[in-house]
Design an enzyme around this catalytic site. Structure first.
Site, PDB file in Angstrom:
ATOM      1  N   GLU A 154      -2.840   5.805  -6.196  1.00 20.98           N
ATOM      2  CA  GLU A 154      -1.563   6.534  -6.220  1.00 20.98           C
ATOM      3  C   GLU A 154      -1.532   7.664  -7.259  1.00 20.98           C
ATOM      4  O   GLU A 154      -0.785   7.614  -8.241  1.00 20.98           O
ATOM      5  CB  GLU A 154      -0.407   5.548  -6.437  1.00 20.98           C
ATOM      6  N   GLU A 163      -3.472   0.045   0.856  1.00 20.52           N
ATOM      7  CA  GLU A 163      -2.502  -0.863   0.237  1.00 20.52           C
ATOM      8  C   GLU A 163      -1.156  -0.837   0.941  1.00 20.52           C
ATOM      9  O   GLU A 163      -0.661   0.220   1.333  1.00 20.52           O
ATOM     10  CB  GLU A 163      -2.269  -0.497  -1.237  1.00 20.52           C
TER      11      GLU A 163
END
Length: 485
Positions: free
Chosen positions: A233, A336
């Site tokens: 991220e 994810e």
């Protein structure tokens, strides 16, 4: 001269006729085939339950508009399937260690056995700590730019033993990859592993060396590392471990440091995945990185998550399809996803499992080759998590009772992971009604696997159509089926 020309003509003719004739692929036929059905349904006892009896195909040349159909064409093939799995985080490993030996065995088989469980073959783990760790940690002492103190002793207590168990159970089809949440604090401009911050340019090479150290340390433990992502991220400033890279910064770190460093260390075979974040900004990231040939040559794939819904957006599956169209030579991997905001009252909430089914079907239909869930195990509080970011996992381990709690998400994922084998080819699978979502794969053994998700409140009767053959199937409200034929 005429003799030379004639000789050349005769030689070319002989060569042409001596070439092996290219065999025309045999079209798939449903004739004489039977269908086995597995079902999981809301508010029932059906959990990956095999139906009694087999269905057979009969002729159906032209379906009517009033008939609901799922059209499968096994002769139209797309991406090659790599696998499905989840993340072995510190939290997962710590809860696993608290289970009894009997429950540990059950847990390992439930996830990683094809026969007794759902056959995960992909494993992700965190390099350095993440939010699903009991606290922040790195593998070096503060200020050690040369990495002389590098040690993974912290991983040897919980995480590595569980990863070894998983890998042993999976066997040769395992794909194990690593992801960092943050470099050590001293390498960042905010001097903190938490709250975003950026990697300081003077530590680019040291951080690239860090990946090499970690991969080598894991492989010394007997854990072959298949790949890595550059940064988890990279556009999220989280209150937990995080690190920001703009698209240009990730491109340049990969091109000038990480890629060359891995190659120089003899690790050029490791599959590098970029982005590793939500579907919303994925196009800008990959355009920036992959338009640069010097960076693109190091990229195996593009990773993505499903949390773009944080701002009220729907899941943006079409962005994955667009990236697949633009860069068909690169691989798409879901790295994810989890159900946020843990609430033990919602252990058996069907909508949580349905979210998985909807995402997996759409992601595969848009070109994804592998799908990785987040934590494989959490406790009865949705943790441990040192920043109180408590979430769901497909299985929870209640440390008070010692029991394992299986959620609908576990069974929904299993409708894909248990039956689709590594090396399968996705094939065309189209529904005639929006209530039914579907995807299909042709396994290496020649069997077709079709998954159908009913998002509606109604029982639906539909026809599974292969060419001019079809069989009639009933699917329950809010349920998922796997059809094998």
């Amino acid at each position: 001269m005429r003799r030379i020309v004639l000789s050349l003509f005769l030689c070319s003719t002989i060569v042409a006729f001596s070439q092996k004739k290219t065999s025309t692929p045999v079209a798939y036929s449903a004739k004489n085939k039977s269908v086995t059905i597995y079902t999981t349904a809301d508010s029932t006892n059906l959990k990956l339950s095999k139906s009694e009896g087999l269905l057979s195909f009969s002729e159906m040349k032209q379906p009517l508009e009033t008939q609901v159909c799922v059209f499968v064409n096994p002769d139209k093939k797309f991406q090659t399937f790599l696998g499905i799995g989840g993340a072995i985080t510190d939290a997962s490993a710590e809860i696993y260690a608290k289970l009894s030996a009997e429950k540990q065995k059950e847990f390992i088989e439930a996830y990683f056995s094809k026969d007794k469980g759902i056959g995960y073959n992909v494993v992700r783990t965190n390099m350095n700590s993440c939010d699903f760790s009991s606290g922040s940690y790195t593998y070096v002492e503060e200020g050690d730019k040369a990495l002389k103190t590098f040690s993974i002793e912290v991983d040897k207590k919980y995480k590595i033993p569980l990863i070894k168990k998983a890998m042993e159970t999976i066997g040769k089809n395992a794909n194990f990859y690593i992801s960092p949440w943050s470099p050590p604090a001293f390498m960042k401009d905010n001097n903190n592993m938490l709250l975003g911050g950026k990697l300081l340019p003077e530590f680019y090479q040291s951080w690239a060396n860090y990946y090499v150290k970690y991969i080598n340390a894991l492989q010394k433990e007997g854990l072959p590392v298949w790949g890595l992502t550059v940064q988890n991220e990279p556009m999220a400033r989280q209150r937990w471990e995080s690190c920001i890279y703009t698209a240009e910064e990730e491109r340049d770190f990969l091109k000038n440091y990480l890629g060359p460093t891995l190659v120089k260390a003899g690790l050029g075979d490791k599959k590098i995945t970029v982005w590793d974040h939500n579907r919303d900004l994925i196009a800008q990231r990959v355009n920036t990185i992959l338009s640069d040939p010097a960076a693109s040559k190091y990229v195996w794939g593009i990773g993505f998550h499903w949390y773009e819904t944080w701002n009220g957006s729907n899941q943006m599956f079409e962005n994955i399809g667009s990236v697949n169209e633009m860069y068909p030579s690169k691989n798409l991997i879901f790295t994810e996803g989890c159900i946020e905001k843990f609430d033990s009252k919602k252990y058996q909430l069907w909508a949580n499992g349905e979210r998985y089914g909807k995402s997996m079907i759409n992601d595969f239909n848009n070109g994804t080759v592998a799908w990785t869930d987040w934590n494989i195990l959490l406790d009865q509080n949705g943790g441990p998590n040192h920043q109180q970011n408590f979430c769901f996992s497909p299985i929870h381990g209640d440390t008070n009772t010692g029991e394992l709690i299986y959620t609908p998400s576990y069974y929904v994922i299993g409708h894909f992971s248990k039956f689709i084998n590594k090396g399968a080819k996705r094939i065309s699978s189209v529904s005639s009604r929006s209530q039914l979502l579907t995807t299909s794969f042709l396994n290496p053994d020649g069997k077709v696997v079709t998954v159908v998700l009913n998002q509606s409140n109604q029982k639906i009767m539909y026809n599974l159509c292969i060419g001019t053959n079809a069989t009639e199937i009933t699917i329950l409200p809010h349920s998922i089926q796997t059809l094998i034929y």
